[in-house]
Design a protein around this motif. Structure first.
Motif, PDB file in Angstrom:
ATOM      1  N   ARG A 162     -32.545 -25.790 -10.642  1.00 33.43           N
ATOM      2  CA  ARG A 162     -31.611 -26.549 -11.472  1.00 33.43           C
ATOM      3  C   ARG A 162     -30.198 -26.292 -10.949  1.00 33.43           C
ATOM      4  N   LYS A 178     -34.083 -18.792 -13.645  1.00 35.48           N
ATOM      5  CA  LYS A 178     -33.132 -17.672 -13.583  1.00 35.48           C
ATOM      6  C   LYS A 178     -31.941 -18.048 -12.708  1.00 35.48           C
ATOM      7  N   GLN A 179     -30.769 -17.767 -13.217  1.00 33.06           N
ATOM      8  CA  GLN A 179     -29.585 -18.062 -12.410  1.00 33.06           C
ATOM      9  C   GLN A 179     -29.505 -17.087 -11.243  1.00 33.06           C
ATOM     10  N   SER A 181     -25.012 -32.321 -10.529  1.00 29.55           N
ATOM     11  CA  SER A 181     -26.039 -31.649 -11.325  1.00 29.55           C
ATOM     12  C   SER A 181     -27.357 -32.390 -11.188  1.00 29.55           C
ATOM     13  N   GLN A 199     -26.188 -27.122 -11.436  1.00 36.20           N
ATOM     14  CA  GLN A 199     -25.288 -27.632 -12.468  1.00 36.20           C
ATOM     15  C   GLN A 199     -23.835 -27.531 -12.061  1.00 36.20           C
ATOM     16  N   ARG A 235     -27.459 -15.842  -7.517  1.00 38.49           N
ATOM     17  CA  ARG A 235     -26.214 -15.867  -6.755  1.00 38.49           C
ATOM     18  C   ARG A 235     -26.561 -15.987  -5.286  1.00 38.49           C
ATOM     19  N   THR A 289     -23.504 -23.735 -10.782  1.00 36.24           N
ATOM     20  CA  THR A 289     -24.527 -22.695 -10.829  1.00 36.24           C
ATOM     21  C   THR A 289     -25.834 -23.227 -10.272  1.00 36.24           C
ATOM     22  N   VAL A 290     -26.636 -22.305  -9.761  1.00 40.46           N
ATOM     23  CA  VAL A 290     -27.953 -22.642  -9.256  1.00 40.46           C
ATOM     24  C   VAL A 290     -28.966 -21.760  -9.972  1.00 40.46           C
ATOM     25  N   GLU A 291     -29.988 -22.407 -10.577  1.00 40.94           N
ATOM     26  CA  GLU A 291     -31.065 -21.656 -11.222  1.00 40.94           C
ATOM     27  C   GLU A 291     -32.341 -21.891 -10.459  1.00 40.94           C
TER      28      GLU A 291
END
Lengths: 505, 340
Positions: free
Chosen positions: A260, A316-317, A274, A262, A319, A310-312
């Motif tokens: 995901r 879970k997010q 997104s 965003q 880094r 952000t990238v999930e």
């Protein structure tokens, strides 16, 4: 009847594995703007490269002012009066405007340069063209739009009769575009013929006297200004020939969201991108060149820095600040530029297949267990049917399709669950394309998830369950496959942020 | 839903599948430069044997090997760096700094032999590490980063030593590191060179570090996108080169039984020359330890032979310069051929 300036007939050109142009024709009159349009890969660039002497044609004839000419080098093209302004600028940023325009032709007195005469010449030229720039200004300090003016001035300083502009407005703002158009109108009055390549449908009506459409390297047709209709142009560009090909149904079982993204934004292009990718899905990314699709991929895998977003992964997010982080999270990226970014061309097939997974074959001391790795490589060569004399063959010597399979094998060996394919079939012949398609379908059937960036709409429609369309760094539409058509995708892809007059179809 | 091909027909697609020369041919081509270097070495040996009776004697051969040791060790380390497409100019003066630090540890601080030697090697490793960080993290061009380190090491060596040689006369056993003979008739320095050559060979061809060295040199961006942590590995590779520099520092100190702070400038160029004569490409991606060893031997055989033929030192330099030109020219010739 207007006087004919340039006539091109029966031009063909092929590269190993691809017929880039076949029997292409067009004509350009004095004081006319001819817009050349077509999808990515339709052959516009190849055609322009032939005209400007970068490529040589395989067949066909080019006549300039009624006389057949043989354009065998860029120098010849220049002498004949054909100038091209490439999409990427060819100016030297540390030199002044005047120095750039007359590079290689500087007025000299003995061994010394006559800087003042140079600036005088440049001033005259710029005034004649109505460009308000100081020739002593250093080019690096200019905006992109002004640099473009310098490029145009440079092209016209050769007394160009034919001026080719490849997507001149792609980096310009609206008011800058307007200035450019006024300049082009000035050129028309002076009798210069302009070939104008653009993806922006809304510009055609504003600037073009005639539109010539290419598709799959072939001449499709031309429309005069009075019959110009954007819908018709798009139809000519995409053709009607592909609507009924086999396509995946989108109502099949959908897995969980595995990726995901965003609010992804970057300083230069991406604006609040997104989207979601589901398990077992091929998510197509369509859009025109420069829309930002590759940039999205590079931002996700940490190859380029992002400003926000952000990238999930699997809820879970994560880094991701460099590609090795992405790989650790099971995200593999297959670059659009295999040769430059995907392969170690001078190394053998084995080294390439194992590049991303070498650690799996390495003991605690750092020694690589070579036989085990080679065994794995051979398995992939066999299962993907990579045509190579052996895994010790230099990768450079493989065909495009087989090189691509080597890249795919690299990621499969790493056991990545999310694969981002950027132009997976670029430069690959039709037979090998089919194999790559089959491979992608097999992969999602095994539960992998794929993002496929492609500029070939038939390919996007044939493989993708859903299609994300981008324009100008933004997502302009997400289409279910059954709702999508080439025309619909093109429609979204040309939404450059300008009010559209052809949205009701 | 069947998977029949789409009706798209970009007419007359050719299907060439270019399958040029198999593995054997490219393998042969890759060996060419190395065997060329080897042939040159043999020709030189034969030539000097006929030119002078004093050349092919054991004492002279052993002298050649001894004089190869230091340049050879430096060249081994820098082979890694050059295969990544980088360069290390700091190995010459870095070696000197390592020698001076060894002197400080053993003579001034009276530390045990092993500790002093390891300290000298660690000095080299630290310089390599700093080079690696400057290049991989701060993104300085290798030429600049290591040029700066070359000057820093030179300055530090002079400052720390007070511009005076440090003599190891009181340190028992230190001299033996280079001049002792574990194998009768063969100076230990030569033994160290050969052992290190084997270690370097194994590292380059059998370990993950070696694979990534080639990968980074072939295409750094592709390696990075494939998930290779290129920054980390580049730091490692420069550190490895630093370790070799440190060992060379200990060996030269032992051989001279002193740390000479004025020495060192020029060694880096000789080492780089050896690597290049041995067929390692300055553009990266290609090279071998065997080639480097042969390259280093060619350099010292040439210098020794010319000296035995009583040719002036000045002319020796001219000849070595010409050899480098010829070696690099044949290499570029070969590359141009394989590119076309």
């Amino acid at each position: 009847m207007p006087t004919q300036l340039l006539a091109v007939h029966g031009i063909s050109k092929s590269f190993p594995g691809v017929q880039a142009l076949k029997d292409v024709q067009f004509e350009l009159n004095r004081g006319e703007v001819l817009a050349l349009v077509g999808e990515n890969g339709a052959g516009k660039s190849s055609l322009m490269k032939i005209l400007s002497g970068i490529y040589t044609k395989d067949a066909g004839s080019i006549s300039l002012e009624g006389a057949e000419v043989d354009i065998d080098s860029p120098k010849t093209a220049q002498t004949l009066g054909i100038s091209i302004i490439h999409q990427e600028m060819n100016l030297m940023p540390h030199l002044t405007i005047a120095q750039n325009i007359y590079i290689g032709r500087e007025p000299r007195g003995g061994v010394f340069l006559r800087e003042r005469a140079l600036n005088r010449k440049a001033t005259e030229l710029l005034q004649r063209l109505g460009i308000a720039l100081d020739p002593r200004e250093v080019v690096g300090n200019l905006t992109v739009a002004k640099q473009q003016m310098v490029e145009i001035a440079k092209a016209l300083s050769f007394d160009a009769k034919v001026l080719i502009m490849d997507e001149p407005t792609s980096a310009l703002t609206e008011s800058e575009t307007e200035t450019l158009f006024r300049l082009i109108e000035g050129l028309k009055q002076r009798g210069t013929g302009v070939i104008y390549i653009s993806h922006r449908m809304e510009e055609l009506r504003r600037i073009a006297d005639r539109v010539t459409v290419l598709r799959d390297g072939q001449y499709i047709g031309s429309l005069e200004k009075h019959e110009l209709d954007i819908t018709r142009v798009i139809d000519m560009m995409v053709g009607r020939h592909l609507e009924e090909g086999a396509r995946p149904s989108s109502d099949r079982h959908r897995g969980d969201v595995v990726l995901r993204v965003q609010g992804l934004s970057t300083r230069h292009l991406l604006d609040d991108v997104s989207f979601e990718l589901r398990r077992g899905e091929i998510l197509g990314f369509a859009g025109l060149m420069g829309a930002g699709r590759t940039e999205v991929a590079r931002a996700i895998i940490g190859a380029d820095p992002i400003d926000s977003g952000t990238v999930e992964i699997n809820g879970k997010q994560v880094r991701i600040s460099q590609p090795s982080d992405a790989v650790r999270h099971g995200v593999g990226y297959l670059s659009e530029d295999r040769k430059l970014l995907g392969l170690l061309l001078e190394q053998d097939v084995n080294s390439n297949i194992l590049l991303a997974s070498l650690r799996d074959y390495t003991d605690a001391l750092g020694f690589v267990h070579t036989p085990k790795g080679k065994q794995k490589s051979r398995e992939y060569v066999k299962s993907l049917r990579i045509k190579t004399p052996s895994i010790a063959a230099t990768t450079k010597n493989l065909s495009g399709g087989n090189q691509q399979k080597v890249v795919i094998a690299k990621w499969l060996a790493r056991d990545c669950d999310i694969l981002i394919f950027d132009e997976p079939t670029r430069g690959i012949d039709v037979g090998a394309k089919e194999e790559i398609y089959r491979l992608l379908n097999d992969l999602v059937a095994q539960g992998k998830s794929i993002i496929m960036i492609s500029s070939e709409l038939p390919e996007v429609l044939r493989l993708s369950h859903r299609i994300v369309v981008m324009a100008n760094g933004r997502i302009t539409g997400v289409l279910e496959n059954e709702d999508a058509s080439q025309a619909k995708i093109m429609d979204h892809a040309t939404r450059m942020g300008v009010e559209k007059e052809y949205s009701s179809r | 839903m069947n998977a029949t091909p789409v009706t798209e027909t970009p007419a007359e697609i050719k299907n060439p599948e270019p399958q040029r020369g198999g593995g054997a041919l490219s393998f042969l081509r890759a060996q060419l430069q190395q065997s060329l270097a080897f042939a040159t070495l043999v020709v030189l040996l034969i030539f000097f044997s006929f030119a002078s009776n004093n050349f092919f004697t054991w004492s002279n051969i052993s002298g050649i090997l001894l004089s190869t040791a230091v340049i050879g060790i430096l060249a081994l380390g820098t082979t890694f760096v050059i295969i990544t497409g980088g360069i290390d100019l700091s190995i010459g003066t870095g070696m000197t700094l390592a020698a001076v630090m060894t002197g400080i540890f053993l003579v001034n601080l009276q530390l045990p032999l092993v500790v002093g030697v390891l300290g000298g090697i660690a000095t080299g490793a630290l310089m390599g590490f700093v080079n690696g960080v400057n290049i991989a993290i701060l993104k300085l061009p290798p030429f600049i980063a290591t040029l700066a380190m070359m000057l820093i090491a030179q300055g530090l060596a002079l400052v720390i030593s007070g511009v005076r040689p440090i003599y190891f006369s009181g340190v028992t056993g230190f001299k033996n590191i280079a001049l002792g003979t574990l194998i009768p008739g063969l100076p230990n320095a030569v033994l160290i060179l050969f052992v290190l050559a084997i270690v370097a060979y194994l590292m380059l061809s059998k370990t993950i570090l070696g694979r990534y060295t080639f990968a980074i040199g072939s295409n750094e961006e592709a390696s990075r996108l494939s998930g290779v942590n290129t920054r980390k590995w580049k730091i490692m590779i420069y550190t490895v080169a630093g370790v070799f520099t440190g060992i060379a520092g200990v060996v030269i100190a032992a051989r001279l039984d002193s740390a000479q702070p004025q020495l060192g400038v020029g060694y880096e160029l000789q080492a780089i020359a050896a690597v290049i004569i041995g067929g390692t490409s300055l553009l990266g991606g290609r090279g071998s330890i065997m080639g480097t060893l042969i390259g280093a031997l060619i350099m010292s055989v040439l210098i020794n032979g010319l000296r035995i033929m009583s040719i002036q030192t000045e002319w020796q330099n001219v000849v070595v310069g010409i050899v480098i030109l010829v070696a690099v020219f044949t290499d570029s010739l070969r590359q141009r051929r394989s590119a076309s």
